[in-house]
Enzyme design. Sequence first.
Site, PDB file in Angstrom:
ATOM      1  N   GLU A  49       0.289   3.517  -6.934  1.00 29.46           N
ATOM      2  CA  GLU A  49      -0.362   4.597  -6.173  1.00 29.46           C
ATOM      3  C   GLU A  49      -1.442   5.278  -7.009  1.00 29.46           C
ATOM      4  O   GLU A  49      -2.543   5.535  -6.527  1.00 29.46           O
ATOM      5  CB  GLU A  49       0.670   5.635  -5.709  1.00 29.46           C
ATOM      6  CG  GLU A  49       1.628   5.120  -4.650  1.00 29.46           C
ATOM      7  CD  GLU A  49       0.961   4.773  -3.330  1.00 29.46           C
ATOM      8  OE1 GLU A  49      -0.088   5.363  -2.997  1.00 29.46           O
ATOM      9  OE2 GLU A  49       1.487   3.908  -2.612  1.00 29.46           O
ATOM     10  N   ASN A  53      -5.481   5.053  -6.315  1.00 31.78           N
ATOM     11  CA  ASN A  53      -6.306   6.258  -6.134  1.00 31.78           C
ATOM     12  C   ASN A  53      -7.576   6.172  -6.967  1.00 31.78           C
ATOM     13  O   ASN A  53      -8.660   6.522  -6.495  1.00 31.78           O
ATOM     14  CB  ASN A  53      -5.530   7.519  -6.527  1.00 31.78           C
ATOM     15  CG  ASN A  53      -4.642   8.024  -5.403  1.00 31.78           C
ATOM     16  OD1 ASN A  53      -4.649   7.514  -4.294  1.00 31.78           O
ATOM     17  ND2 ASN A  53      -3.873   9.051  -5.719  1.00 31.78           N
ATOM     18  N   ARG A 107      -6.127   4.621   5.052  1.00 30.02           N
ATOM     19  CA  ARG A 107      -5.357   5.255   3.972  1.00 30.02           C
ATOM     20  C   ARG A 107      -4.353   6.238   4.548  1.00 30.02           C
ATOM     21  O   ARG A 107      -4.665   7.000   5.454  1.00 30.02           O
ATOM     22  CB  ARG A 107      -6.293   5.994   3.007  1.00 30.02           C
ATOM     23  CG  ARG A 107      -7.301   5.085   2.345  1.00 30.02           C
ATOM     24  CD  ARG A 107      -6.659   4.343   1.196  1.00 30.02           C
ATOM     25  NE  ARG A 107      -7.405   3.132   0.890  1.00 30.02           N
ATOM     26  CZ  ARG A 107      -6.888   2.111   0.265  1.00 30.02           C
ATOM     27  NH1 ARG A 107      -5.653   2.107  -0.138  1.00 30.02           N
ATOM     28  NH2 ARG A 107      -7.619   1.044   0.023  1.00 30.02           N
TER      29      ARG A 107
END
Length: 144
Positions: A49, A53, A107
């Site tokens: 994650e 990002n 997203r």
Amino acid sequence: MMENTNEMTIIFDSRPVNEALARVAVASFCTQLNPTLEEISDLKTAVSEAVTNCIVHAYPEKLGNITLRCRILKDNVLDIVIKDKGVGIPDIEQARRPAYTTGGAERSGMGFTIMESFMTDLEITSKPGKGTTVHMRRKLQRRQ
């Protein structure tokens, strides 16, 4: 500052293929703590994650560097820092809200929420135009 017993740092391009590299590097590094499969899975997900990002949000128009540092601290704590020098986050509180995203309809906006749920501690610092640092810690079970 907590004393560390081992450390590694890798720097890689913000290419999607390197998200897997980061996951595997952290999983391999933490094996010295004899983690459970569930702990490894949690760590890989949180790292995934954070790195995603960086790839999607920090460097939306160009490639940049992502730095991943792992340290093993006393009491079986894995310390992970993922840093970019990208666009930064203007409002961290807003970015941490579930379902908030600047990455488009595909997203989920759940990255920080997922990281928080899998880690013992999560800190995010960012300066617009300078980049973002995600600092995560996970206390692993001590097993024989």
